[in-house]
Design an enzyme around this catalytic site. Structure first.
Site, PDB file in Angstrom:
ATOM      1  N   GLU A 180      -2.576 -38.719 -22.413  1.00 21.91           N
ATOM      2  CA  GLU A 180      -2.900 -37.725 -21.371  1.00 21.91           C
ATOM      3  C   GLU A 180      -2.320 -36.323 -21.659  1.00 21.91           C
ATOM      4  N   TYR A 182       0.848 -35.616 -22.664  1.00 21.88           N
ATOM      5  CA  TYR A 182       2.287 -35.447 -22.438  1.00 21.88           C
ATOM      6  C   TYR A 182       3.014 -35.347 -23.781  1.00 21.88           C
ATOM      7  N   ARG A 230       1.252 -46.222 -24.117  1.00 19.95           N
ATOM      8  CA  ARG A 230      -0.029 -45.662 -23.669  1.00 19.95           C
ATOM      9  C   ARG A 230      -0.518 -44.694 -24.732  1.00 19.95           C
ATOM     10  N   HIS A 268      -4.769 -33.892 -19.703  1.00 18.54           N
ATOM     11  CA  HIS A 268      -4.983 -33.329 -18.368  1.00 18.54           C
ATOM     12  C   HIS A 268      -5.715 -31.980 -18.428  1.00 18.54           C
ATOM     13  N   ARG A 271     -11.584 -30.434 -20.552  1.00 19.06           N
ATOM     14  CA  ARG A 271     -12.677 -29.952 -19.693  1.00 19.06           C
ATOM     15  C   ARG A 271     -13.811 -30.964 -19.632  1.00 19.06           C
ATOM     16  N   ALA A 326      -5.286 -48.190 -11.383  1.00 22.86           N
ATOM     17  CA  ALA A 326      -4.189 -47.640 -10.576  1.00 22.86           C
ATOM     18  C   ALA A 326      -4.699 -47.322  -9.175  1.00 22.86           C
ATOM     19  N   CYS A 350     -12.017 -48.213  -4.360  1.00 25.22           N
ATOM     20  CA  CYS A 350     -11.627 -46.821  -4.651  1.00 25.22           C
ATOM     21  C   CYS A 350     -12.887 -46.068  -5.057  1.00 25.22           C
ATOM     22  N   GLN A 355      -8.987 -37.380  -3.515  1.00 24.93           N
ATOM     23  CA  GLN A 355      -8.638 -36.470  -2.431  1.00 24.93           C
ATOM     24  C   GLN A 355      -7.262 -36.697  -1.812  1.00 24.93           C
ATOM     25  N   CYS A 357      -4.932 -38.953  -3.337  1.00 21.45           N
ATOM     26  CA  CYS A 357      -3.932 -39.367  -4.339  1.00 21.45           C
ATOM     27  C   CYS A 357      -3.606 -38.186  -5.253  1.00 21.45           C
ATOM     28  N   ALA A 400     -14.842 -42.164  10.988  1.00 19.10           N
ATOM     29  CA  ALA A 400     -13.777 -42.198  12.002  1.00 19.10           C
ATOM     30  C   ALA A 400     -13.919 -43.443  12.877  1.00 19.10           C
ATOM     31  N   GLN A 427     -22.194 -39.590   8.092  1.00 19.19           N
ATOM     32  CA  GLN A 427     -22.411 -38.604   7.020  1.00 19.19           C
ATOM     33  C   GLN A 427     -22.308 -39.223   5.614  1.00 19.19           C
ATOM     34  N   LYS A 594     -18.856 -14.889   1.823  1.00 18.58           N
ATOM     35  CA  LYS A 594     -17.533 -14.463   1.325  1.00 18.58           C
ATOM     36  C   LYS A 594     -17.665 -13.778  -0.027  1.00 18.58           C
ATOM     37  N   GLY A 684     -14.844 -35.847  13.367  1.00 10.48           N
ATOM     38  CA  GLY A 684     -15.620 -34.619  13.555  1.00 10.48           C
ATOM     39  C   GLY A 684     -15.860 -34.286  15.009  1.00 10.48           C
TER      40      GLY A 684
HETATM   41  P1  FAD Z   1     -20.044 -38.685  11.345  1.00 12.43           P
HETATM   42  O1  FAD Z   1     -20.114 -39.119   9.948  1.00 12.43           O
HETATM   43  O2  FAD Z   1     -20.874 -37.543  11.760  1.00 12.43           O
HETATM   44  O3  FAD Z   1     -20.343 -39.952  12.257  1.00 12.43           O
HETATM   45  C1  FAD Z   1     -20.653 -39.883  13.601  1.00 12.43           C
HETATM   46  C2  FAD Z   1     -21.597 -41.008  13.969  1.00 12.43           C
HETATM   47  O4  FAD Z   1     -21.760 -41.022  15.377  1.00 12.43           O
HETATM   48  C3  FAD Z   1     -22.991 -40.839  13.378  1.00 12.43           C
HETATM   49  O5  FAD Z   1     -23.366 -42.018  12.705  1.00 12.43           O
HETATM   50  C4  FAD Z   1     -23.876 -40.578  14.601  1.00 12.43           C
HETATM   51  O6  FAD Z   1     -25.188 -41.094  14.457  1.00 12.43           O
HETATM   52  C5  FAD Z   1     -23.108 -41.305  15.682  1.00 12.43           C
HETATM   53  N1  FAD Z   1     -23.393 -40.811  17.046  1.00 12.43           N
HETATM   54  C6  FAD Z   1     -23.420 -39.526  17.468  1.00 12.43           C
HETATM   55  N2  FAD Z   1     -23.677 -39.486  18.798  1.00 12.43           N
HETATM   56  C7  FAD Z   1     -23.805 -40.764  19.203  1.00 12.43           C
HETATM   57  C8  FAD Z   1     -24.071 -41.365  20.455  1.00 12.43           C
HETATM   58  N3  FAD Z   1     -24.211 -40.647  21.549  1.00 12.43           N
HETATM   59  N4  FAD Z   1     -24.143 -42.698  20.518  1.00 12.43           N
HETATM   60  C9  FAD Z   1     -23.977 -43.471  19.418  1.00 12.43           C
HETATM   61  N5  FAD Z   1     -23.724 -42.938  18.209  1.00 12.43           N
HETATM   62  C10 FAD Z   1     -23.635 -41.617  18.098  1.00 12.43           C
HETATM   63  N6  FAD Z   1     -16.011 -35.951   2.858  1.00 12.43           N
HETATM   64  C11 FAD Z   1     -15.042 -36.172   1.989  1.00 12.43           C
HETATM   65  O7  FAD Z   1     -13.899 -36.381   2.386  1.00 12.43           O
HETATM   66  N7  FAD Z   1     -15.291 -36.199   0.650  1.00 12.43           N
HETATM   67  C12 FAD Z   1     -16.519 -35.998   0.166  1.00 12.43           C
HETATM   68  O8  FAD Z   1     -16.696 -36.015  -1.050  1.00 12.43           O
HETATM   69  C13 FAD Z   1     -17.565 -35.774   1.061  1.00 12.43           C
HETATM   70  N8  FAD Z   1     -18.809 -35.573   0.612  1.00 12.43           N
HETATM   71  C14 FAD Z   1     -19.799 -35.342   1.496  1.00 12.43           C
HETATM   72  C15 FAD Z   1     -21.068 -35.122   1.002  1.00 12.43           C
HETATM   73  C16 FAD Z   1     -22.107 -34.885   1.867  1.00 12.43           C
HETATM   74  C17 FAD Z   1     -23.476 -34.625   1.328  1.00 12.43           C
HETATM   75  C18 FAD Z   1     -21.867 -34.877   3.272  1.00 12.43           C
HETATM   76  C19 FAD Z   1     -22.978 -34.637   4.227  1.00 12.43           C
HETATM   77  C20 FAD Z   1     -20.598 -35.083   3.758  1.00 12.43           C
HETATM   78  C21 FAD Z   1     -19.547 -35.301   2.876  1.00 12.43           C
HETATM   79  N9  FAD Z   1     -18.263 -35.489   3.322  1.00 12.43           N
HETATM   80  C22 FAD Z   1     -17.269 -35.739   2.429  1.00 12.43           C
HETATM   81  C23 FAD Z   1     -17.901 -35.328   4.729  1.00 12.43           C
HETATM   82  C24 FAD Z   1     -17.657 -36.675   5.416  1.00 12.43           C
HETATM   83  O9  FAD Z   1     -18.737 -37.520   5.196  1.00 12.43           O
HETATM   84  C25 FAD Z   1     -17.447 -36.440   6.920  1.00 12.43           C
HETATM   85  O10 FAD Z   1     -16.462 -35.466   7.110  1.00 12.43           O
HETATM   86  C26 FAD Z   1     -16.964 -37.666   7.642  1.00 12.43           C
HETATM   87  O11 FAD Z   1     -17.634 -38.796   7.194  1.00 12.43           O
HETATM   88  C27 FAD Z   1     -17.153 -37.463   9.144  1.00 12.43           C
HETATM   89  O12 FAD Z   1     -16.927 -38.671   9.810  1.00 12.43           O
HETATM   90  P2  FAD Z   1     -17.108 -38.810  11.392  1.00 12.43           P
HETATM   91  O13 FAD Z   1     -17.003 -40.252  11.670  1.00 12.43           O
HETATM   92  O14 FAD Z   1     -16.147 -37.922  12.082  1.00 12.43           O
HETATM   93  O15 FAD Z   1     -18.539 -38.264  11.730  1.00 12.43           O
HETATM   94  P1  NAP Z   2     -17.478 -25.915   4.495  1.00  9.15           P
HETATM   95  O1  NAP Z   2     -16.677 -26.250   3.306  1.00  9.15           O
HETATM   96  O2  NAP Z   2     -16.786 -25.392   5.672  1.00  9.15           O
HETATM   97  O3  NAP Z   2     -18.603 -24.907   4.011  1.00  9.15           O
HETATM   98  C1  NAP Z   2     -19.482 -24.284   4.863  1.00  9.15           C
HETATM   99  C2  NAP Z   2     -20.190 -23.138   4.125  1.00  9.15           C
HETATM  100  O4  NAP Z   2     -21.096 -22.536   4.998  1.00  9.15           O
HETATM  101  C3  NAP Z   2     -19.248 -22.081   3.662  1.00  9.15           C
HETATM  102  O5  NAP Z   2     -19.577 -21.813   2.311  1.00  9.15           O
HETATM  103  C4  NAP Z   2     -19.518 -20.875   4.549  1.00  9.15           C
HETATM  104  O6  NAP Z   2     -19.459 -19.764   3.676  1.00  9.15           O
HETATM  105  C5  NAP Z   2     -20.909 -21.133   5.079  1.00  9.15           C
HETATM  106  N1  NAP Z   2     -21.084 -20.774   6.498  1.00  9.15           N
HETATM  107  C6  NAP Z   2     -20.285 -21.061   7.543  1.00  9.15           C
HETATM  108  N2  NAP Z   2     -20.821 -20.615   8.691  1.00  9.15           N
HETATM  109  C7  NAP Z   2     -21.998 -20.029   8.380  1.00  9.15           C
HETATM  110  C8  NAP Z   2     -23.018 -19.389   9.131  1.00  9.15           C
HETATM  111  N3  NAP Z   2     -22.930 -19.251  10.437  1.00  9.15           N
HETATM  112  N4  NAP Z   2     -24.071 -18.904   8.479  1.00  9.15           N
HETATM  113  C9  NAP Z   2     -24.172 -19.020   7.143  1.00  9.15           C
HETATM  114  N5  NAP Z   2     -23.246 -19.607   6.387  1.00  9.15           N
HETATM  115  C10 NAP Z   2     -22.169 -20.120   6.992  1.00  9.15           C
HETATM  116  O7  NAP Z   2     -18.242 -27.188   4.984  1.00  9.15           O
HETATM  117  P2  NAP Z   2     -19.298 -28.166   4.338  1.00  9.15           P
HETATM  118  O8  NAP Z   2     -19.782 -27.756   3.001  1.00  9.15           O
HETATM  119  O9  NAP Z   2     -20.290 -28.301   5.416  1.00  9.15           O
HETATM  120  O10 NAP Z   2     -18.498 -29.495   4.181  1.00  9.15           O
HETATM  121  C11 NAP Z   2     -17.977 -30.184   5.310  1.00  9.15           C
HETATM  122  C12 NAP Z   2     -16.766 -30.948   4.935  1.00  9.15           C
HETATM  123  O11 NAP Z   2     -17.120 -32.018   4.085  1.00  9.15           O
HETATM  124  C13 NAP Z   2     -15.805 -30.065   4.186  1.00  9.15           C
HETATM  125  O12 NAP Z   2     -14.630 -29.895   4.955  1.00  9.15           O
HETATM  126  C14 NAP Z   2     -15.520 -30.779   2.918  1.00  9.15           C
HETATM  127  O13 NAP Z   2     -14.139 -30.995   2.757  1.00  9.15           O
HETATM  128  C15 NAP Z   2     -16.212 -32.116   3.026  1.00  9.15           C
HETATM  129  N6  NAP Z   2     -16.895 -32.338   1.759  1.00  9.15           N
HETATM  130  C16 NAP Z   2     -16.133 -32.564   0.676  1.00  9.15           C
HETATM  131  C17 NAP Z   2     -16.718 -32.724  -0.534  1.00  9.15           C
HETATM  132  C18 NAP Z   2     -15.876 -33.024  -1.740  1.00  9.15           C
HETATM  133  O14 NAP Z   2     -16.372 -33.074  -2.838  1.00  9.15           O
HETATM  134  N7  NAP Z   2     -14.611 -33.279  -1.598  1.00  9.15           N
HETATM  135  C19 NAP Z   2     -18.075 -32.637  -0.671  1.00  9.15           C
HETATM  136  C20 NAP Z   2     -18.841 -32.385   0.435  1.00  9.15           C
HETATM  137  C21 NAP Z   2     -18.223 -32.222   1.649  1.00  9.15           C
HETATM  138  P3  NAP Z   2     -19.531 -18.224   4.141  1.00  9.15           P
HETATM  139  O15 NAP Z   2     -18.881 -18.193   5.502  1.00  9.15           O
HETATM  140  O16 NAP Z   2     -18.795 -17.470   3.098  1.00  9.15           O
HETATM  141  O17 NAP Z   2     -20.962 -17.902   4.141  1.00  9.15           O
HETATM  142 FE1  SF4 Z   3      -9.345 -43.811  -4.859  1.00 10.59          FE
HETATM  143 FE2  SF4 Z   3      -7.512 -41.864  -4.601  1.00 10.59          FE
HETATM  144 FE3  SF4 Z   3      -9.905 -41.616  -3.412  1.00 10.59          FE
HETATM  145 FE4  SF4 Z   3      -8.150 -43.451  -2.562  1.00 10.59          FE
HETATM  146  S1  SF4 Z   3      -7.910 -41.221  -2.523  1.00 10.59           S
HETATM  147  S2  SF4 Z   3     -10.346 -43.727  -2.866  1.00 10.59           S
HETATM  148  S3  SF4 Z   3      -7.179 -44.045  -4.460  1.00 10.59           S
HETATM  149  S4  SF4 Z   3      -9.467 -41.740  -5.621  1.00 10.59           S
END
Ligand code: FAD
Ligand code: NAP
Ligand code: SF4
Length: 707
Positions: A180, A182, A230, A268, A271, A326, A350, A355, A357, A400, A427, A594, A684
């Site tokens: 890695e 080191y 290693r 580490h 690229r 791991a 995993c 995110q 770890c 959640a 989501q 931005k 959320g």
């Molecule tokens: P949600 O996932 O929005 O779940 C809420 C649920 O409640 C939904 O299924 C909805 O249908 C249900 N619901 C709403 N109202 C009602 C009602 N009245 N009755 C019954 N059910 C209802 N996060 C990361 O950490 N890492 C990532 O790499 C990552 N990648 C992502 C990529 C994409 C493309 C997207 C869209 C999201 C990603 N996220 C990622 C974000 C992550 O998925 C969300 O932040 C997280 O899953 C939100 O969880 P939640 O349970 O709060 O909400």
């Molecule tokens: P986000 O990271 O908050 O990005 C939202 C984007 O929308 C920003 O680029 C912002 O940029 C723009 N924006 C905000 N308000 C706006 C408006 N009113 N009009 C136009 N543009 C606007 O959120 P997200 O991409 O929706 O992701 C949601 C969460 O999921 C994030 O917190 C992220 O951590 C998680 N997620 C993580 C991964 C991962 O790989 N780890 C992948 C997907 C999602 P400007 O304000 O500069 O325009």
């Molecule tokens: Fe795997 Fe680390 Fe993501 Fe947990 S936080 S699922 S150990 S990569």
């Protein structure tokens, strides 16, 4: 017959599920009870001795979970070798007492514990850093001092001294970290070793220091003590070793008395991604198979192995003698026992997101796990059985709600989860169709099976209303209704050529050939990858069932994309070749308001992979833009020169963040006296800003542990 061939010949079929995984490995003086090893993973707990109680619990959980051997996080042999200032040590007799807590805790569960000795070299984050040559690494602020001959000899003795103390502390062996990028790797490779003395130049000279360490350690610990080394099988840096050179090093290590060769991939600073979720499962294991042909000691495969069928296959194919993981043991400490008892469907997989770890470690925060918030918090986040079961409703089966439901049910509560959609996952159902994020499906699969096992009542296609909740008799109601995509508030935002990421990723709507993606957060990046990938999934996802994912990228395509030499016996330096030029499926403009560079807010250890992938796919990045209006021709923008211009696109995909859905939460204006249940809000639904699955799952678990 060589030891290696004997190991293969002795394989028998005691375990009906994974016979090769559960075949013991005889090392001559000691036996590993199965083929699964928990690899070294820095958690942050090892750096402070007052955390050794927590560290002991963390290891004990994994040992109880059935793994044969655990390798600790890296411990420096001396001050120069620290990763961070005042990092963990085992340099003096007083340290032994702390380490004994770990060995005692692990040995109770018939598991071996091996101490990794890691000298960071130029990767250290402090002013005492040293290396083979005085060349700064691109990932540390500190320029190293070139080690003198005397310093090298003293460091050899420091390794031996730490190994001796490890034996005294009850460890079963030590791992010498030589990969890695080191210190020992810095000597092995011409990428960093520019010396002209006896420690540099020819391969014989470059391996003198690592071999001296092995010899000194063996002398210090005697015969019957495990030494694993290693070894970097592919450096993935310019001027890195060729495979022939690595074979020579492996043979020399065997001769010097190493018992196991553990395999490492990539420095580490490389690229090329090596462990993030988009790397194909077991994508580098063929190199372990190749090295195995040249040595007679067991070799261990590593990198992106997370499920038992992958591990078993590597053993069946004779690619490896042992399999090291791991992060998967952070995600599920009971991984091995579940595989043994045929409960693979209940493994909390995993997803290689890094995110909670590695991203934590890089900012000096204690590691944990996105899918298992108990990891490294075993003594703090405890799921105690309840004395009196309550009747609890969870609204929303996103991350959640699923997390809260499973913890509550595990503790003995009676739980009903309501979901408006026809499937659980929220989501994550959008995330799992993104190229390279197919692993996210495993988390949905895990929760689905877990809820069944825990007898949680799951009501799909059930959109809960306030009236419904008022009429039902629940003790507690948990609002986990998540988020919805934010819509744009500009003229033309309601035109048919404007779609949300949710509409695109659910297959409800499709995009044309030229697309503007509004918002460059994590989702904007993911959507841009989805739109430009050569394997266009837009139509496939329309017909996906709940338990289906699109086929992940084949290994040869991934290697071509990242310029990784696909020959097992590669002769390119460091295994690097020219990356293949990609013809993207669409032309995509990714934009934000931005002024910053796009993607600066992405995660530390994976953000660069997403940024590189978009460049590879020709995505045009635009920052500092104002959105004026959308017409059927495209989107009108004002850029930093102040002029309005029409960007002609077929489709506008809106990824502009999200808004909370929390209309079920009682308001002050409601008749609160009528409410019989206690209300709680998580994920959320509580707060949409900076929401990710890590927070959603942790909040669900924390609430679940309290009620
Ligand atoms: P949600 O996932 O929005 O779940 C809420 C649920 O409640 C939904 O299924 C909805 O249908 C249900 N619901 C709403 N109202 C009602 C009602 N009245 N009755 C019954 N059910 C209802 N996060 C990361 O950490 N890492 C990532 O790499 C990552 N990648 C992502 C990529 C994409 C493309 C997207 C869209 C999201 C990603 N996220 C990622 C974000 C992550 O998925 C969300 O932040 C997280 O899953 C939100 O969880 P939640 O349970 O709060 O909400
Ligand atoms: P986000 O990271 O908050 O990005 C939202 C984007 O929308 C920003 O680029 C912002 O940029 C723009 N924006 C905000 N308000 C706006 C408006 N009113 N009009 C136009 N543009 C606007 O959120 P997200 O991409 O929706 O992701 C949601 C969460 O999921 C994030 O917190 C992220 O951590 C998680 N997620 C993580 C991964 C991962 O790989 N780890 C992948 C997907 C999602 P400007 O304000 O500069 O325009
Ligand atoms: Fe795997 Fe680390 Fe993501 Fe947990 S936080 S699922 S150990 S990569």
């Amino acid at each position: 017959m060589s030891a290696n061939r004997q190991q293969t010949a002795q394989i028998h079929t005691e375990n009906v599920h994974f016979s090769h995984i559960f075949t013991p490995l005889d090392l001559g003086f000691t036996t590993l009870k199965n083929r699964m090893v928990m690899g070294s993973m820095h958690t942050g707990l090892e750096d402070r001795f007052f955390n050794y109680g927590k560290l002991a619990h963390y290891f004990a959980e994994r040992a109880k979970g059935g793994v044969a051997m655990i390798i600790t996080g890296g411990i420096a042999p001396n001050k120069q070798g620290w990763l961070t200032p005042l990092g963990g040590t085992l340099n003096q007799l007083t340290d032994v007492i702390n380490h004994k807590r770990l060995t005692k805790a692990v040995h109770k569960h018939d598991c071996k514990l091996v101490l990794q000795i890691l000298h960071s070299g130029r990767y250290g984050y402090h002013p005492f850093v040293v290396s083979s040559s005085a060349i700064k690494s691109p990932i540390s602020l500190f320029k190293p001092r070139k080690m003198s001959h005397k310093n090298i000899l003293a460091t050899v003795q420091d390794f031996a001294h730490t190994a001796k103390l490890a034996k005294l502390a009850g460890y079963d062996g030590v791992e010498i970290m030589g990969s890695e990028g080191y210190l020992l790797n810095q000597f092995l490779s011409q990428h960093t070793n520019k010396r002209t003395d006896q420690w540099g130049g020819s391969l014989e000279n470059r391996m003198r220091f690592p071999l001296a360490v092995v010899n000194a350690v063996r002398e210090a610990v005697g015969k019957n003590f495990i030494i694993t080394f290693r070894l970097s099988l592919m450096d993935l840096v310019p001027n890195g070793n060729t495979f022939d050179e690595i074979v020579c090093i492996a043979k020399a290590l065997e001769k010097a008395g190493v018992n196991i060769i553990n395999t490492g991939i990539g420095w580490h600073e490389a690229r090329v991604p090596t462990i993030v979720t988009s790397v194909p499962r077991a994508g580098f294991a063929h190199l372990t198979g190749e090295i195995k042909k040249h040595v007679n000691i067991p070799v261990m495969a590593a990198n992106r192995i997370n499920m038992p069928d992958t591990a078993e296959q590597l053993l069946v194919n004779n690619t490896a003698d042992l399999v090291q993981m791991a992060r998967p043991f952070l995600a599920d400490p009971n991984w091995v026992n579940k595989a043994k008892s045929g409960q693979t469907h209940l493994i909390n997989t995993c997803i290689a997101c890094n995110q909670a770890c590695l991203d934590h470690i890089f900012v000096n925060k204690r590691a944990s796990c996105l899918v298992n918030p108990q990891a490294c918090y075993e003594t703090e986040l405890v799921y105690k059985p309840v004395k009196k079961a309550k009747n609890i409703a969870v609204i929303g089966a996103g991350m959640a709600g699923l997390s809260a439901s499973s913890v509550l049910a595990k503790r003995g509560h009676q739980v009903t989860i309501f979901e408006a959609q026809d499937k659980i996952g929220g989501q994550f159902n959008y995330a799992k169709v993104i190229h390279g994020k197919e692993e996210f499906f495993e988390t949905i699969r895990y929760f689905d099976n877990l809820l069944q096992t825990l007898n949680v009542t799951v009501k799909l296609n059930h959109k809960v209303t306030k009236e419904f909740l008022q009429n039902e008799k629940f003790d507690d109601v948990i609002i986990a209704t998540g988020v919805i995509p934010r819509s744009l508030k500009i003229q033309g935002a309601d035109l048919p050529n404007v779609i949300s990421y949710a509409e695109l990723l659910s297959g409800e709507k499709t995009a044309g050939q030229t697309v503007a993606v509004i918002g460059a957060g994590g989702i904007g990046f993911d959507v841009s990858e989805f739109l430009t990938a050569t394997d266009d999934r837009t139509f496939i996802i329309q017909n996906l069932q709940q338990n289906q994912i699109p086929t992940p990228q084949p290994l040869d395509e991934w290697q071509a994309q990242w310029g990784v030499d696909n020959r097992s016996n590669y002769d390119s330096f460091g295994g690097l070749t020219t990356a293949k030029k990609i013809t993207p499926a669409r032309k995509v403009y990714l934009m934000q308001r931005k002024k910053d560079r796009l993607g600066t807010g992405l995660n530390k250890t994976s953000g660069w992979v997403h940024r590189t992938a978009l460049k590879q796919h020709g995505v045009i990045e635009m920052s500092d833009v104002q959105y004026e209006k959308i017409t059927s021709e495209g989107i009108w923008l004002r850029t930093n020169n102040g002029q309005s211009q029409l960007l002609r696109v077929d489709t506008v995909v809106v990824c502009a963040g999200q808004e909370s859905v929390n209309d079920l939460m009682p308001k002050l204006t409601d008749n609160l006296d009528q409410l019989t249940a206690q209300y709680h809000v998580i994920g959320g639904a509580k707060f949409a800003g900076e929401l990710d699955a890590k927070r959603a799952i942790r909040e669900g678990a924390e609430l679940g542990a309290q009620l």
